[in-house]
Write a protein that holds these residues in place. Structure first.
Motif, PDB file in Angstrom:
ATOM      1  N   ASP A  41      74.888  41.438  50.880  1.00 13.15           N
ATOM      2  CA  ASP A  41      75.627  42.212  49.886  1.00 13.15           C
ATOM      3  C   ASP A  41      75.106  41.970  48.472  1.00 13.15           C
ATOM      4  O   ASP A  41      75.079  42.877  47.650  1.00 13.15           O
ATOM      5  N   GLN A  42      74.689  40.724  48.195  1.00 14.98           N
ATOM      6  CA  GLN A  42      74.167  40.447  46.852  1.00 14.98           C
ATOM      7  C   GLN A  42      72.895  41.243  46.605  1.00 14.98           C
ATOM      8  O   GLN A  42      72.659  41.753  45.511  1.00 14.98           O
ATOM      9  N   ARG A  93      80.811  44.374  36.598  1.00 15.78           N
ATOM     10  CA  ARG A  93      79.392  44.516  36.914  1.00 15.78           C
ATOM     11  C   ARG A  93      79.094  45.926  37.447  1.00 15.78           C
ATOM     12  O   ARG A  93      78.106  46.553  37.057  1.00 15.78           O
ATOM     13  N   ALA A  94      79.996  46.431  38.302  1.00 18.79           N
ATOM     14  CA  ALA A  94      79.789  47.765  38.861  1.00 18.79           C
ATOM     15  C   ALA A  94      79.879  48.825  37.763  1.00 18.79           C
ATOM     16  O   ALA A  94      79.181  49.834  37.794  1.00 18.79           O
ATOM     17  N   ALA A 145      81.192  30.393  41.431  1.00 17.75           N
ATOM     18  CA  ALA A 145      81.880  29.453  42.314  1.00 17.75           C
ATOM     19  C   ALA A 145      83.168  28.939  41.685  1.00 17.75           C
ATOM     20  O   ALA A 145      84.060  28.470  42.387  1.00 17.75           O
ATOM     21  N   ASP A 171      73.052  36.314  51.381  1.00 14.10           N
ATOM     22  CA  ASP A 171      74.129  37.282  51.492  1.00 14.10           C
ATOM     23  C   ASP A 171      73.562  38.676  51.211  1.00 14.10           C
ATOM     24  O   ASP A 171      73.186  38.987  50.083  1.00 14.10           O
ATOM     25  N   LEU A 216      72.530  48.241  41.131  1.00 11.70           N
ATOM     26  CA  LEU A 216      72.527  48.034  39.686  1.00 11.70           C
ATOM     27  C   LEU A 216      71.206  48.461  39.054  1.00 11.70           C
ATOM     28  O   LEU A 216      70.939  48.154  37.898  1.00 11.70           O
ATOM     29  N   TYR A 220      79.108  49.566  42.940  1.00 11.77           N
ATOM     30  CA  TYR A 220      79.503  49.075  44.263  1.00 11.77           C
ATOM     31  C   TYR A 220      80.172  47.704  44.145  1.00 11.77           C
ATOM     32  O   TYR A 220      79.620  46.791  43.535  1.00 11.77           O
ATOM     33  N   PRO A 225      81.373  45.052  46.802  1.00 18.22           N
ATOM     34  CA  PRO A 225      81.491  44.762  48.232  1.00 18.22           C
ATOM     35  C   PRO A 225      82.693  43.870  48.528  1.00 18.22           C
ATOM     36  O   PRO A 225      83.352  43.357  47.637  1.00 18.22           O
ATOM     37  N   GLN A 226      82.913  43.713  49.807  1.00 21.09           N
ATOM     38  CA  GLN A 226      84.134  43.070  50.293  1.00 21.09           C
ATOM     39  C   GLN A 226      84.396  41.700  49.666  1.00 21.09           C
ATOM     40  O   GLN A 226      85.487  41.407  49.252  1.00 21.09           O
ATOM     41  N   ARG A 227      83.367  40.847  49.654  1.00 22.97           N
ATOM     42  CA  ARG A 227      83.572  39.514  49.088  1.00 22.97           C
ATOM     43  C   ARG A 227      82.953  39.412  47.703  1.00 22.97           C
ATOM     44  O   ARG A 227      82.568  38.350  47.259  1.00 22.97           O
ATOM     45  N   TYR A 228      82.818  40.554  47.080  1.00 22.29           N
ATOM     46  CA  TYR A 228      82.381  40.690  45.683  1.00 22.29           C
ATOM     47  C   TYR A 228      80.905  40.404  45.476  1.00 22.29           C
ATOM     48  O   TYR A 228      80.279  40.987  44.614  1.00 22.29           O
ATOM     49  N   ALA A 229      80.318  39.500  46.253  1.00 20.71           N
ATOM     50  CA  ALA A 229      78.881  39.260  46.188  1.00 20.71           C
ATOM     51  C   ALA A 229      78.381  39.057  44.765  1.00 20.71           C
ATOM     52  O   ALA A 229      77.373  39.617  44.364  1.00 20.71           O
ATOM     53  N   LEU A 230      79.090  38.247  44.001  1.00 22.83           N
ATOM     54  CA  LEU A 230      78.558  37.892  42.683  1.00 22.83           C
ATOM     55  C   LEU A 230      77.300  37.058  42.887  1.00 22.83           C
ATOM     56  O   LEU A 230      77.214  36.283  43.841  1.00 22.83           O
ATOM     57  N   PHE A 231      76.326  37.231  41.975  1.00 24.68           N
ATOM     58  CA  PHE A 231      75.097  36.440  42.079  1.00 24.68           C
ATOM     59  C   PHE A 231      75.452  35.001  41.716  1.00 24.68           C
ATOM     60  O   PHE A 231      75.742  34.704  40.565  1.00 24.68           O
ATOM     61  N   ARG A 232      75.408  34.112  42.702  1.00 23.80           N
ATOM     62  CA  ARG A 232      76.018  32.814  42.430  1.00 23.80           C
ATOM     63  C   ARG A 232      75.124  31.865  41.649  1.00 23.80           C
ATOM     64  O   ARG A 232      75.555  30.808  41.226  1.00 23.80           O
TER      65      ARG A 232
END
Lengths: 248, 271
Positions: free
Chosen positions: B162-163, A144-145, A130, B160, B170, A79, A81-88
């Motif tokens: 989505d995260q 990642r997906a 970031a 968020d 995953l 998956y 998502p729209q704003r990628y939702a990387l674990f920041r």
């Protein structure tokens, strides 16, 4: 592997009803905002409860009549998502290694590095999300997906967050990438232009219902809704692109 | 020119801001300037001070532990799941923060006192809660938990979604999502909540006095020691007050860092 969907979901006054025959390649779901595109993805992922049936190759992910509802962590759907939702709070490498199972930590990291290299972002492994551009974030999110060796890929508005310049590049990149990966892919977009680049099959979703399914040629020649007709009257001769050649 | 034309604006702004600032500063300053080093030392050596300090430290740390351990799961539920009862539960857990301390004292007595709802049952088993150190902890948990819950719930809510969803796709179980994604990302909010809750527990007075009493070494916390020594030895009351002011200021000052971190985090997730 092919993906077949038959879903039914009611939330208050909203009713989502989508049935799509099995398809192996890329499906682009387009429709105006509020049509239910993201809800459709959530149902497929299993984070939104729905009635119906989802089948992927020989695997049944959802069969509400038989009481089958595979939880999201066991569906193996990649998956983005729209704003990628990387674990920041994690580096790029840890983001990609998060879903990799088995082996030692070093082996999992190697696998993650390979994936990043394949997508041309190996040099970003130690950065935090970031510090990435939109295009870079998207490649990391795609890596990642792919890390779970997904049975299918789901992409929510993969181009919406990018500026115009990056958009064209990423659209071409995604188009070729998705063909290489070779798993059924569903891309959700509010912009039919994305479908032009990516899709073999286009699904037009309006107010929770499928308004039209077909190749781009079908949509162009016999638009079944004002939304589709309006797009092609604004873009009378869309430039041919790699995604278009697969249309039949 | 422009400045001179706006003199009434700048003058009015300075006057009103300065008046309030001065008013808030003066009592705090009075605590410090009216107490010499020798008097401070004399106050500190009052027999009630050391046991109160020690008891306050012990009980507030136990209370904080209980609040964080039990409150974090509740905050996660409130922040991430929206059910029919969410709004009711949220209002309920905020209630102690706005209740008059005297009400909290009566309520705790009626629940855990010797003839209380749960207390009478406990008394039959030989457990007496009221007027013990345990009662001090219960009072602190009751009044301080809302401060932690509010901040922690807000922190979890602003994550968020989505995260969290991606983490599930995953292959992460809900528990792993909580520990590896939810907790680390909400950490600044949890720290702020814990510190505010601790400060509130340290300052707890009314409910403790009514429900736990005022026994030196057992239930007499710092605030109760101030109350007790106030009439007999003002210097002791003042010495404890000075300690509490320094601690409170320290907490707020240290918290301004996580608060900045919070703001930055919110900014990042918006980009």
């Amino acid at each position: 592997m092919s993906l077949a969907i038959d879903l039914d979901l009611r939330r208050g006054s909203f009713h989502l009803q989508v049935a799509l025959p099995p398809h192996e390649g890329t499906t682009v779901v387009v429709g105006p905002n509020g049509a239910g595109k993201s809800t459709l993805l959530e149902c497929m992922l299993g984070v939104q409860r729905s009635e119906g049936r989802i089948e992927l190759g020989g695997n049944v992910l959802l069969a509400s009549e038989e009481g089958v509802d595979v939880p999201p962590e066991e569906r193996r759907l990649g998956y983005v998502p729209q704003r990628y939702a990387l674990f920041r709070h994690m580096t790029v490498l840890r983001n990609v290694a998060f879903g990799i199972k088995g082996g030692s930590r070093a082996e999992r990291d190697d696998r993650a590095r390979d994936l990043l290299d394949e997508l041309g972002v190996g040099h970003l492994a130690r950065r935090k999300p970031a510090a990435l551009s939109g295009g870079e974030s998207q490649r990391v999110a795609l890596a990642r997906a792919l890390s779970i060796e997904p049975r299918a890929l789901l992409l929510d508005e993969p181009l919406a967050a990018l500026d115009v310049g990056a958009r064209r590049r990423v659209r071409d990149f995604l188009g070729s990438r998705l063909r290489e990966v070779g798993v059924p892919t569903v891309v959700v977009s509010h912009d039919l232009a994305d479908a032009v680049a990516l899709a073999e099959r286009v699904v037009v979703l309006e107010a929770g219902r499928v308004a039209q399914v077909g190749s781009l040629a079908t949509l162009r020649n016999e638009p079944a809704s004002p939304f589709v007709a309006a797009f092609f009257s604004e873009h009378p001769e869309p430039a041919p692109s790699p995604g278009d050649t697969g249309a039949a | 020119m422009a400045r001179r034309r706006n003199w009434w604006w700048w003058g009015g702004l300075g006057f009103s801001a300065g008046t309030l600032l001065l008013f808030m500063l003066l009592p705090v300053a009075a605590l410090f300037v009216t107490l010499g080093a020798e008097e401070l030392w004399a106050g500190m050596s009052h027999p009630a001070v050391a046991p109160a300090l020690w008891l306050s430290l012990k009980t507030t740390l136990v209370s904080l532990g209980i609040i964080v351990l039990l409150g974090t799961p509740l905050a996660w539920l409130l922040g991430r799941h929206h059910g029919r009862w969410s709004r009711w539960i949220e209002t309920l857990v905020r209630l102690p923060a706005v209740l008059p301390p005297a009400v909290a004292g009566v309520a705790l007595l009626l629940a855990f006192g010797r003839r209380g709802l749960l207390g009478s049952w406990l008394a039959e088993m030989g457990v007496t809660v009221a007027f013990s150190s345990a009662a001090v902890v219960l009072s602190q948990v009751f009044v301080a938990a809302p401060f932690f819950l509010q901040s922690a719930t807000a922190a979890f809510r602003s994550l968020d979604g989505d995260q969290l969803t991606v983490a599930r796709t995953l292959g992460a179980s809900p528990a792993r999502v909580f520990f590896e994604i939810g907790l680390p990302l909400a950490r600044p909010g949890l720290i702020v909540g814990a510190a505010m809750g601790w400060a509130r527990a340290l300052g707890e007075f009314g409910a403790t006095l009514m429900f736990a009493g005022n026994l030196t070494g057992e239930t007499q916390t710092m605030t109760l020691a101030i109350y007790t020594t106030f009439e007999s030895d003002l210097r002791a009351a003042q010495a404890i007050s000075v300690i509490l002011v320094v601690v409170a200021f320290g907490i707020l000052y240290l918290l301004s860092a996580p608060a900045e971190q919070l703001a930055r985090a919110a900014h990042e997730s918006r980009d």
